[in-house]
Design a protein around this motif. Sequence first.
Motif, PDB file in Angstrom:
ATOM      1  N   GLN A 199      34.226  42.357  88.823  1.00 52.09           N
ATOM      2  CA  GLN A 199      35.273  41.518  88.485  1.00 52.09           C
ATOM      3  C   GLN A 199      35.506  40.672  89.858  1.00 52.09           C
ATOM      4  N   ARG A 200      35.324  41.251  90.930  1.00 52.16           N
ATOM      5  CA  ARG A 200      35.448  40.732  92.076  1.00 52.16           C
ATOM      6  C   ARG A 200      34.141  40.070  92.767  1.00 52.16           C
ATOM      7  N   ASP A 224      33.854  37.016  94.601  1.00 50.34           N
ATOM      8  CA  ASP A 224      33.704  36.457  95.981  1.00 50.34           C
ATOM      9  C   ASP A 224      35.199  36.868  96.738  1.00 50.34           C
ATOM     10  N   CYS A 225      35.129  38.019  97.837  1.00 50.33           N
ATOM     11  CA  CYS A 225      36.271  38.472  98.296  1.00 50.33           C
ATOM     12  C   CYS A 225      36.859  37.274  99.223  1.00 50.33           C
ATOM     13  N   CYS A 266      32.084  44.667  99.045  1.00 47.87           N
ATOM     14  CA  CYS A 266      33.399  43.977  99.318  1.00 47.87           C
ATOM     15  C   CYS A 266      33.593  43.249  98.068  1.00 47.87           C
ATOM     16  N   CYS A 267      32.444  42.699  97.478  1.00 45.96           N
ATOM     17  CA  CYS A 267      32.321  41.795  96.369  1.00 45.96           C
ATOM     18  C   CYS A 267      30.864  41.442  95.939  1.00 45.96           C
ATOM     19  N   GLN A 268      30.616  40.936  94.968  1.00 43.96           N
ATOM     20  CA  GLN A 268      29.301  40.412  94.447  1.00 43.96           C
ATOM     21  C   GLN A 268      28.713  39.512  95.304  1.00 43.96           C
ATOM     22  N   GLU A 284      34.990  48.370  94.081  1.00 42.19           N
ATOM     23  CA  GLU A 284      34.923  48.372  92.608  1.00 42.19           C
ATOM     24  C   GLU A 284      33.859  49.367  92.284  1.00 42.19           C
TER      25      GLU A 284
END
Length: 232
Positions: A23-24, A26-27, A152-154, A193
């Motif tokens: 879901q995340r 780009d942080c 932290c994000c994709q 996540e």
Amino acid sequence: MNESIPQSHAATTFRPRFDIGAQRIDCGREPDVATHHAADQFASWPLLDYSDCDPTEDQAAINRWLTGADLGGRDVLHVGTGNSSVARLLAGKARRVESVTVAHNEWQHGSRLGLPDYGVHLLNKHSLAFAGRFEPAAFDCILDNNLASFACCQRHLERYFETLVRLLRPDGFVLTHWLGMQWTLDVGVDDVEPVWRLDAGKLRAIASAYGLSVDRQDELFFLRRTRGAERT
Ligand SMILES: C[S@@+](CC[C@H](N)C(=O)[O-])C[C@H]1O[C@@H](n2cnc3c(N)ncnc32)[C@H](O)[C@@H]1O
């Protein structure tokens, strides 16, 4: 060292290469060594600093494999320095070992060992600074028992995979372990996540998006360039 940032890493428009349900995407924050400090401060057990700890079970399993491997004349990158167990194990065997950590104490501990042909780098592996730190195709063997555990994000996980592919020699491999694949930072602060708890299927989906094949040997997973795949 090569401090210049590959052009592809500087792109501002991010289009995910795979979808495993994150879901995340780009942080929005450039990763650095402080990215998970809040979680580290909150946890009551070692999270990022293993300078004074024995290797984890997964790291120990990787080290047992390394003991029997022929890495003479090879260049090794160890992501997640810990107590520099890999560098100590391979001293005088591999041509050189470089390791990466976000923990100042691990960096200091490793630097003070005085091992020849060992470099420790205080860097976030998801960062542009890491992407530009080494020459392309610099390594035969890259070890990371926590491939996605600190994602932290994709966007930044994908940047890391892009960097891994860039750093691998044509016949090189990335080695990870089942236990670390299944673990993500989950302490109640700044959690990763749960989608980044990898299984073999997720690892294959991510790897294939980067032209890598996965070869499982019991609890060890080797990622190698798929024959005939274009370099990404
Ligand atoms: C749980 S410790 C494991 C240390 C060692 N690999 C072992 O298994 O014994 C996690 C390691 O990953 C490093 N680390 C965590 N997030 C990182 C990141 N984003 N970039 C680079 N290193 C990271 C920590 O500094 C630490 O060295």
